[in-house]
Design a protein around this motif. Sequence first.
Motif, short mmCIF file in Angstrom:
data_model
loop_
_atom_site.label_atom_id
_atom_site.label_comp_id
_atom_site.label_asym_id
_atom_site.label_seq_id
_atom_site.Cartn_x
_atom_site.Cartn_y
_atom_site.Cartn_z
N ASN A 416 0.84 -1.14 -0.05
CA ASN A 416 -0.04 0.16 -0.04
C ASN A 416 0.89 1.04 -0.25
O ASN A 416 0.52 2.22 0.79
CB ASN A 416 -1.00 0.12 0.99
N LEU A 417 2.02 1.31 -0.74
CA LEU A 417 2.87 2.48 -1.05
C LEU A 417 2.07 3.55 -1.63
O LEU A 417 1.01 3.37 -2.45
CB LEU A 417 4.08 2.16 -1.48
N ALA A 418 2.63 4.56 -1.48
CA ALA A 418 2.10 6.06 -2.26
C ALA A 418 2.45 5.86 -3.76
O ALA A 418 3.68 5.27 -4.20
CB ALA A 418 2.47 7.23 -1.70
N SER A 419 1.57 6.21 -4.45
CA SER A 419 2.07 6.36 -6.03
C SER A 419 2.90 7.44 -6.53
O SER A 419 2.17 8.66 -6.00
CB SER A 419 0.97 6.19 -6.87
N ALA A 420 3.63 7.46 -6.88
CA ALA A 420 4.88 8.62 -7.48
C ALA A 420 4.81 8.88 -8.81
O ALA A 420 5.22 9.88 -9.17
CB ALA A 420 6.18 8.42 -6.76
N ASP A 421 4.28 7.93 -9.71
CA ASP A 421 4.35 7.94 -10.90
C ASP A 421 3.19 8.54 -11.51
O ASP A 421 2.01 8.27 -10.99
CB ASP A 421 4.86 6.67 -11.71
N ILE A 422 2.92 8.72 -12.81
CA ILE A 422 1.78 9.17 -13.45
C ILE A 422 0.75 8.10 -13.54
O ILE A 422 -0.69 8.39 -13.64
CB ILE A 422 1.96 10.00 -14.80
N GLY A 423 1.20 7.11 -14.00
CA GLY A 423 0.31 5.88 -14.10
C GLY A 423 -0.36 5.35 -12.83
O GLY A 423 -0.95 4.23 -12.51
N GLY A 424 -0.10 6.10 -11.69
CA GLY A 424 -0.64 5.35 -10.34
C GLY A 424 0.21 4.30 -9.75
O GLY A 424 -0.02 3.64 -8.82
N LYS A 425 1.40 4.25 -10.23
CA LYS A 425 2.21 2.92 -9.87
C LYS A 425 3.71 3.83 -9.25
O LYS A 425 3.71 5.13 -9.47
CB LYS A 425 2.57 2.21 -10.71
N SER A 426 4.42 3.09 -8.63
CA SER A 426 5.92 3.65 -8.20
C SER A 426 6.99 2.38 -8.65
O SER A 426 6.68 1.44 -8.97
CB SER A 426 5.92 3.70 -6.68
N ASP A 427 8.40 2.79 -8.71
CA ASP A 427 9.35 2.07 -8.87
C ASP A 427 10.17 2.16 -7.53
O ASP A 427 11.30 2.63 -7.28
CB ASP A 427 10.17 2.54 -9.88
N PRO A 428 9.69 1.35 -6.24
CA PRO A 428 10.08 1.57 -4.98
C PRO A 428 11.35 0.53 -4.81
O PRO A 428 11.53 -0.47 -5.40
CB PRO A 428 9.04 0.98 -4.20
N PHE A 429 12.48 1.25 -4.19
CA PHE A 429 13.50 0.53 -3.35
C PHE A 429 13.56 0.84 -2.24
O PHE A 429 13.06 1.86 -1.66
CB PHE A 429 14.81 0.74 -4.41
N CYS A 430 14.33 -0.12 -1.37
CA CYS A 430 14.51 0.22 -0.01
C CYS A 430 15.85 0.48 0.70
O CYS A 430 16.72 -0.24 -0.03
CB CYS A 430 13.79 -0.90 0.96
N VAL A 431 16.03 1.49 1.52
CA VAL A 431 17.41 1.79 1.92
C VAL A 431 17.59 1.33 3.55
O VAL A 431 16.49 1.95 4.26
CB VAL A 431 17.77 3.19 1.91
N VAL A 432 18.45 0.79 3.98
CA VAL A 432 18.45 0.42 5.43
C VAL A 432 19.68 1.18 5.90
O VAL A 432 20.80 0.68 5.39
CB VAL A 432 18.50 -1.14 5.70
N GLU A 433 19.60 1.87 6.94
CA GLU A 433 20.64 2.52 7.66
C GLU A 433 21.04 2.45 8.99
O GLU A 433 20.03 2.26 9.86
CB GLU A 433 20.63 4.04 7.38
#
Length: 794
Positions: A416-433
């Motif tokens: 249920n991530l937020a959509s960041a692209d125009i098509g209502g989808k995202s290209d997510p990646f995760c960073v662990v610090e």
Amino acid sequence: MTWRRSLQLPLSVRKRFLDRRHSRQSSGELSDPSPSPTTTAPMDANGETGGTDQSREKQLSQSSLRSSVEESIDRVGVQQAIDAEAEMEKAHLKYYRLEVHLKEGRDLAVRDWSGSSDPYVKFKLEGKVVYKSRIIYQNLNPQWDETFHVPVRNIDQRMSLSVWDYDMVNDDPMGRAKIDLSSLEPNILMEKRVNLEETNSTENLGYLMMDMTLVAVSEDELQNISSRRKQQSTAKRASIRASKSQLWTSVATITLLEGRNLISMDDNGLSDPYVKFKLAGEKFKSKVETKTLNPKWMEQFDLKIYDEQSLLLEMSVWDKDVGKDDIMGRGEVDLSTLDPEKTHFLQVELEDNAGLIDLLLTISGTSGAESISDLMSFVDDPNRERELIRRYSIKNSLMDVKDVGWLQVKVIKAQNLASADIGGKSDPFCVVELVNSRLQTQTQYKTLNPEWGKVFTFQVKDCHTALEVTVYDEDKHGSPEFLGKCAIPLLNIKNGEKRFYALKDKKLQGRAKGSILLEMEFIYNDIKAAIRTVNPREEKYLEQEPKFKIALLQKNLQRVTSMVGSIIEVGRFINSCFQWESKPRTITAFISFLIIVWNFELYMLPVAVLIIFIWKYVELSITDKYSRPQEEEVYADSDDEYEEADDSKLAVVLYSMRRDREGQAVKPKEAKTSLSEKLHTIERVCQTIQNKLDDVACLGERIKNTFNFTVPWLTWFAILILSVATVILYLIPLRYLILAWGINKFTKKLRKPHAIPNNELLDFLSRVPSDAELKKWQELRPELSRADTPKKKK
């Protein structure tokens, strides 16, 4: 002759020519110039065949004329065919591939104080950078030997190139040139000597040597070249992202000691120096020492070393100023010349005799303590777990004290991530610090429910830090877009528990959309953790100092006012006892005062503090049974409204200041400069007040949270220390304790000349979270999807 010529032509031209010749022969337009065997010569009066010479010459002249006319007609046809074929080939091969071999540069310009330069070359075509060479350090005659090719749609243009000197701040130009592509002959390798020049400059900037070839290609080949370049560009961006999560091979531990005989940059003959360090992509900035030419920083930090990276440690000393900071000097250290696993004392001379920098440098660790693996291929190894328990057991507490613990994080998926692209989808990646250690997953494209399935392993240096997990959306044309973040204190981790964590905003104050599924395991040594607790805390290099905000200043002022109000209440209570406002209370306080003072011993001080701990523990045990859990806010208020209010208030202040200065007769340029300097000074003063109020408020909140058992491990550690102090004060006379303390202070510089001074009590309190940190670490209830929500029984 015509047939022989046609054999030398291309097949299409030859075929067209033969078809044209055959049609002309069949129509009778073209006949053989040689005489026919059936042709009879005219007879003379005697009946003999063989006519006169005059008639024969006439016949031959007519035959040669007819032959020359036919050859002219054939020649015109062949030329027309050749021209048509050339036009077709030109239309088909109107695109080109430019192949460039950058060989070397000679007699380039000097741009560094050391009398050398760090040159690299940029090539531009149609206003875009098509290639950038590697940097050759400390060389005026660099040997690049690099080859690249670029598609060209129009040869009636110029390719521009520029040579630059690499610098830590701003790269300096070393010369430019333009190459006319129409001057290149197709399919011929041409060696070029390109002279460098600059506008309005007569300096000899040297020249570059390169080979250039312009190869004609078809439109399909051009598209293939363009697609390959796009793939290479995408692979390069992926490699850059991968380098951020690349495993380091060793660590350069640097202790910045002091500077000596630095140059003065201010009018008072002094400077406000600080140092910047850079090792490939790793950077560090020291604190500012004000009004001195012999600063003593005494700071320690780590820079990680990766495979196939430059081992040149770059240093630059800067003078802190109101506007733009001024550079005071540069220096560098080649780490490849230093022995690993050994501490080196270095005196780095700055360029142009700008002073000396003393530092300690140690290259340690043969392999990175962090690791990345796939969850699908990950198998729990019982031998590994036994080895970890043995390594962090009590009997190994004094071995490698900096290695406090081991952390394993399984990043499974998000939903249920937020959509960041125009098509209502995202290209997510995760960073662990974890403080300054940073690892990253791969990118899952076009989804709001990514499944990464990665296992990360960290070496823990301090168990009182928090693990930060951030989800970004990959943007091919810019920086990644923030989607959500959560912070998890290491001491709150429950080993082997798989659970969802709600994502928050950038400031970890309000809820963001989505949640992430993690499973963690944390193993550590308590004695090592205790030793680390009373030593300076590791600073996060990328953490920026808060900017001045009116809302933040007011908030910090309220925090300090609340703390001071509690102290004032205690003072009023004591004063009420002196004023006999309540006789029973005053009598009780007076009798207690007499008994305590008459029987007072020094060991009673920690006992009194222990009594407060016991009282708070009993109070919390009783209240926790009847207190309800605090209801979380669904979405916390954003600070954007406050920031907008800050901006409007600052705008009003600026407007009023300008109005006050309108009536004064001051030159426009001087007025603008003076106003800018005053605004910078006011902002710095307000920022300093804001940060000092935050420090005072945090100190009071940490003391309060220590007594409130906010972090039980730290509170029990404080109780243990107080108990030991009570026993020591009871058994050992005070004079011996004061002697031991004084001898340690006086001889510490002799025993450890490069030790970093610290205050153990403040180091302990720095591990206790303030109220602001507790707000960031507060867990929100994750919003689960329907598939993960337990079904209600009917």
